[in-house]
Design an enzyme around this catalytic site. Structure first.
Site, PDB file in Angstrom:
ATOM      1  N   HIS A 267       7.665   2.784 -12.839  1.00  0.00           N
ATOM      2  CA  HIS A 267       8.218   4.029 -12.575  1.00  0.00           C
ATOM      3  C   HIS A 267       7.054   5.302 -13.212  1.00  0.00           C
ATOM      4  O   HIS A 267       5.965   5.119 -13.145  1.00  0.00           O
ATOM      5  CB  HIS A 267       9.793   4.004 -12.756  1.00  0.00           C
ATOM      6  CG  HIS A 267      10.359   5.241 -12.427  1.00  0.00           C
ATOM      7  ND1 HIS A 267       9.982   6.162 -11.331  1.00  0.00           N
ATOM      8  CD2 HIS A 267      11.691   5.725 -12.569  1.00  0.00           C
ATOM      9  CE1 HIS A 267      10.875   6.964 -10.871  1.00  0.00           C
ATOM     10  NE2 HIS A 267      12.006   6.875 -11.605  1.00  0.00           N
ATOM     11  N   HIS A 306       3.869   2.170  -3.222  1.00  0.00           N
ATOM     12  CA  HIS A 306       5.359   2.935  -3.294  1.00  0.00           C
ATOM     13  C   HIS A 306       6.280   2.167  -2.411  1.00  0.00           C
ATOM     14  O   HIS A 306       5.952   1.754  -1.483  1.00  0.00           O
ATOM     15  CB  HIS A 306       5.050   4.388  -3.061  1.00  0.00           C
ATOM     16  CG  HIS A 306       6.044   5.261  -3.531  1.00  0.00           C
ATOM     17  ND1 HIS A 306       7.253   5.441  -3.039  1.00  0.00           N
ATOM     18  CD2 HIS A 306       5.984   6.071  -4.546  1.00  0.00           C
ATOM     19  CE1 HIS A 306       7.937   6.288  -3.883  1.00  0.00           C
ATOM     20  NE2 HIS A 306       7.359   6.667  -4.566  1.00  0.00           N
ATOM     21  N   ASP A 362       1.031   9.003  -9.617  1.00  0.00           N
ATOM     22  CA  ASP A 362       0.570   8.511 -11.111  1.00  0.00           C
ATOM     23  C   ASP A 362      -0.907   8.228 -11.143  1.00  0.00           C
ATOM     24  O   ASP A 362      -1.357   8.081 -12.205  1.00  0.00           O
ATOM     25  CB  ASP A 362       1.524   7.468 -11.339  1.00  0.00           C
ATOM     26  CG  ASP A 362       2.813   7.881 -11.844  1.00  0.00           C
ATOM     27  OD1 ASP A 362       2.957   8.679 -12.156  1.00  0.00           O
ATOM     28  OD2 ASP A 362       3.815   7.164 -11.366  1.00  0.00           O
TER      29      ASP A 362
HETATM   30  N1  CMC Z   1      -1.212  -3.572  -6.877  1.00  0.00           N
HETATM   31  C1  CMC Z   1      -1.106  -4.596  -6.232  1.00  0.00           C
HETATM   32  N2  CMC Z   1      -0.426  -5.245  -5.228  1.00  0.00           N
HETATM   33  C2  CMC Z   1       0.579  -4.486  -5.111  1.00  0.00           C
HETATM   34  C3  CMC Z   1       0.931  -3.208  -5.978  1.00  0.00           C
HETATM   35  C4  CMC Z   1      -0.233  -2.800  -6.706  1.00  0.00           C
HETATM   36  N3  CMC Z   1       0.181  -1.468  -7.233  1.00  0.00           N
HETATM   37  N4  CMC Z   1       1.869  -2.643  -5.467  1.00  0.00           N
HETATM   38  C5  CMC Z   1       2.526  -3.539  -4.496  1.00  0.00           C
HETATM   39  N5  CMC Z   1       1.758  -4.771  -4.154  1.00  0.00           N
HETATM   40  C6  CMC Z   1       1.942  -5.874  -3.328  1.00  0.00           C
HETATM   41  C7  CMC Z   1       2.909  -6.575  -3.900  1.00  0.00           C
HETATM   42  O1  CMC Z   1       2.449  -7.561  -4.732  1.00  0.00           O
HETATM   43  C8  CMC Z   1       3.396  -7.314  -2.636  1.00  0.00           C
HETATM   44  O2  CMC Z   1       2.717  -8.018  -1.962  1.00  0.00           O
HETATM   45  P1  CMC Z   1       2.843  -9.539  -1.156  1.00  0.00           P
HETATM   46  O3  CMC Z   1       3.678  -9.182  -0.355  1.00  0.00           O
HETATM   47  O4  CMC Z   1       1.861 -10.244  -1.160  1.00  0.00           O
HETATM   48  O5  CMC Z   1       3.964 -10.249  -2.191  1.00  0.00           O
HETATM   49  C9  CMC Z   1       3.424  -6.076  -1.591  1.00  0.00           C
HETATM   50  O6  CMC Z   1       2.340  -5.372  -1.985  1.00  0.00           O
HETATM   51  C10 CMC Z   1       4.754  -5.415  -1.533  1.00  0.00           C
HETATM   52  O7  CMC Z   1       5.080  -4.849  -2.810  1.00  0.00           O
HETATM   53  P2  CMC Z   1       6.234  -4.814  -3.471  1.00  0.00           P
HETATM   54  O8  CMC Z   1       6.278  -5.225  -5.102  1.00  0.00           O
HETATM   55  O9  CMC Z   1       7.337  -5.593  -2.701  1.00  0.00           O
HETATM   56  O10 CMC Z   1       6.788  -3.254  -3.194  1.00  0.00           O
HETATM   57  P3  CMC Z   1       7.908  -2.686  -4.069  1.00  0.00           P
HETATM   58  O11 CMC Z   1       8.515  -1.470  -3.246  1.00  0.00           O
HETATM   59  O12 CMC Z   1       8.958  -3.459  -4.512  1.00  0.00           O
HETATM   60  O13 CMC Z   1       7.315  -1.960  -5.317  1.00  0.00           O
HETATM   61  C11 CMC Z   1       5.809  -0.314  -6.629  1.00  0.00           C
HETATM   62  C12 CMC Z   1       6.892  -0.553  -5.491  1.00  0.00           C
HETATM   63  C13 CMC Z   1       5.725   1.002  -6.799  1.00  0.00           C
HETATM   64  C14 CMC Z   1       7.007  -0.854  -7.819  1.00  0.00           C
HETATM   65  C15 CMC Z   1       4.696  -1.241  -6.669  1.00  0.00           C
HETATM   66  O14 CMC Z   1       3.848  -0.652  -5.718  1.00  0.00           O
HETATM   67  C16 CMC Z   1       3.985  -1.354  -8.179  1.00  0.00           C
HETATM   68  O15 CMC Z   1       4.273  -1.991  -8.772  1.00  0.00           O
HETATM   69  N6  CMC Z   1       2.868  -0.515  -7.981  1.00  0.00           N
HETATM   70  C17 CMC Z   1       2.204   0.024  -9.391  1.00  0.00           C
HETATM   71  C18 CMC Z   1       2.984   0.577 -10.302  1.00  0.00           C
HETATM   72  C19 CMC Z   1       2.847   2.270 -10.061  1.00  0.00           C
HETATM   73  O16 CMC Z   1       1.994   2.674  -9.613  1.00  0.00           O
HETATM   74  N7  CMC Z   1       4.420   2.623 -10.039  1.00  0.00           N
HETATM   75  C20 CMC Z   1       4.320   3.977  -9.909  1.00  0.00           C
HETATM   76  C21 CMC Z   1       5.152   4.595  -8.564  1.00  0.00           C
HETATM   77  S1  CMC Z   1       5.175   6.114  -7.997  1.00  0.00           S
HETATM   78  C22 CMC Z   1       5.978   7.230  -9.145  1.00  0.00           C
HETATM   79  C23 CMC Z   1       7.313   6.496  -9.739  1.00  0.00           C
HETATM   80  O17 CMC Z   1       7.961   5.955  -9.024  1.00  0.00           O
HETATM   81  O18 CMC Z   1       7.261   7.015 -10.654  1.00  0.00           O
END
Ligand code: CMC
Length: 439
Positions: A267, A306, A362
């Site tokens: 987050h 996201h 971010d």
């Molecule tokens: N790098 C590589 N792969 C990713 C990433 C990433 N940053 N984000 C998502 N994926 C992949 C994930 O592995 C999954 O792949 P598969 O379908 O093969 O299993 C697919 O994309 C869908 O991702 P998800 O984990 O189901 O998505 P989510 O909605 O649960 O997670 C998230 C959203 C923000 C937690 C995630 O994208 C992430 O961890 N990003 C990196 C951390 C980040 O930048 N966070 C800040 C978010 S914006 C500001 C805030 O909220 O504070």
């Protein structure tokens, strides 16, 4: 059009028709679906709330597919370009932009609370020099609850507004003092005649080697960054704010809980993680190997992806733009070139394209903060200061919503069925010898 949905339960062949409002059905309607009259009824199972609306809200609108973000109906780009942070904070809390008189009253109400008790300073001095600023912020906001017992009267509009003014007024002071404490610097009081972001910079940098960073262009850039971070509907920390607030805990405690949720690297902690990642990548020629590791699932591309945006995060676009004005004063932070190359390579790779992973808020913010002289461990604090406004608006909406109750999700129990205790657990049967031998 008939605004209903009809569900057939193939176990009983019974049909149920439910009303549809705003493209949702009421989860409680599902409870009517039963095999026997004494069944509990059907629930929906939704880990991580992927598809569950927990409230109705008038604050923030996001269209994740189109990359749209609006506060109270106004486009984020318009607000960031034409308004100040306190004006947008007023809008988010009150629902309308302020008239000049309302703005003056709002600023006065916040200014009057821009101060902290000596005990709070002493409390903060108790932290070690290397304490993480988010830990300091979370604990100190919680500690403020002990100073303002009137905040517990959460149903009173007057008390709600008092707490809102207090938290908005005090959070930059706590953040700045946490920073100074970690540097061994003394406390700097806020100045009455400075703008909100300007004051924050003053409290961080006055009488320090970074005095020169108290610059109007940088203050405006920070003001814009603050606007971009005010609210983002039901994200993890806002959900924490609403969940804790729903127990009628006071807003200081709820804000502390929300800030704790923000601290995680998935987050608000992501901005800090992005800088760490860029440092580890080091130079452009290492990007392909890094991307390969991400695709193999070894790590994440921090600052990408996201839950809601499946398009470019509009905040990331504006932050990238703001970076240029900052660099004119501070000199270019070379990491922006590395980040832009990382973005270019990722956005032309099928792994990221097919998953609709774009830079989020971010990805670029830390690079600006670093250019402004801030260390990565302060970045999430810079997110928390403006987000407190969003948390408080969401908290007030929750408290005043007659439909809301204490947040209490259901679970699907998949553990043991009833079983007898082992004989050795008959009360008093354990000898001291047996207890000693288990340790
Ligand atoms: N790098 C590589 N792969 C990713 C990433 C990433 N940053 N984000 C998502 N994926 C992949 C994930 O592995 C999954 O792949 P598969 O379908 O093969 O299993 C697919 O994309 C869908 O991702 P998800 O984990 O189901 O998505 P989510 O909605 O649960 O997670 C998230 C959203 C923000 C937690 C995630 O994208 C992430 O961890 N990003 C990196 C951390 C980040 O930048 N966070 C800040 C978010 S914006 C500001 C805030 O909220 O504070």
């Amino acid at each position: 059009m008939d605004n209903t949905v009809t569900v057939t339960d193939n176990r009983t062949e019974k049909q149920y028709t439910f009303p549809v409002t705003h493209d949702t059905i009421r989860a409680m309607d599902l409870r009517k679906i039963k095999v026997n009259p004494d069944d509990f009824g059907m629930m929906s199972y939704d880990p991580a709330f992927m598809n569950t609306a927990s409230c109705q809200s008038k604050i923030t609108f996001i269209d994740g597919d189109k990359g749209i973000l609006r506060y109270r109906g106004y486009d984020i780009a318009d607000l960031a370009e034409h308004c100040t942070f306190p004006q947008v904070a007023y809008l988010v809390i009150h629902g309308e932009l302020p008239t000049p008189e309302q703005e003056a009253e709002w600023l006065a109400a916040i200014r009057i609370h821009m101060g902290i008790f000596e005990n709070i300073k002493k409390f903060m001095e108790g932290f070690r020099y290397d304490a993480h600023p988010m830990g300091m912020l979370v604990s100190t906001i919680a500690a403020l609850s002990t100073f303002y017992p009137d905040a517990k009267n959460v149903r009173s509009h007057e008390n709600q507004m008092h707490s809102i003014h207090r938290i908005i007024g005090k959070i930059p002071i706590i953040a700045a003092y946490g920073y100074r404490h970690s540097k061994g610097l003394d406390y700097i009081a806020p100045e009455q005649n400075l703008g909100y972001a300007e004051n924050f910079m003053h409290m961080m940098w006055d009488r320090s080697p970074l005095q020169h960073l108290k610059h109007p262009v940088l203050a405006r850039a920070l003001d814009v960054l603050f606007i971009l971070h005010i609210d983002h509907e039901q994200n993890c920390s806002t959900n924490a704010m609403r969940a804790v607030g729903s127990s009628e805990a006071d807003p200081f405690l709820s804000t502390a809980a929300a800030a704790a949720a923000l601290a995680g690297p998935l987050h608000g902690g992501a901005n800090e993680a992005v800088l760490k990642m860029l440092d580890e990548i080091g130079s452009k020629e290492n990007i392909p190997a890094f991307i390969k590791g991400v695709k193999e699932g070894k790590e994440k591309l921090m600052g990408f992806g996201h839950r809601v945006y499946k398009n470019y995060d509009p905040r990331a676009r504006m932050i990238k733009k703001t970076a240029e004005s900052v660099f004119e004063i501070t000199g270019r932070n070379k990491k922006i070139d590395l980040a832009m190359e990382l973005e270019r390579i990722a956005l032309s790779d099928d792994y990221f394209i097919s998953r609709k992973l774009y830079p989020n808020v971010d990805f670029y913010s830390g690079i600006i903060y670093e250019a402004m002289g801030l260390e990565p461990k302060m970045f999430t604090v810079l997110f928390a200061i403006p987000r407190a406004v969003g948390w408080l608006a969401q908290w007030q909406e929750l408290i005043n919503d007659p439909e809301q109750k204490i947040a209490r999700p259901r679970q699907v129990y998949i553990g043991y069925d009833q079983r007898p205790l082992p004989d050795s657990y008959t009360y008093g049967a354990r000898t001291e010898e047996a207890l000693v031998s288990t340790h």
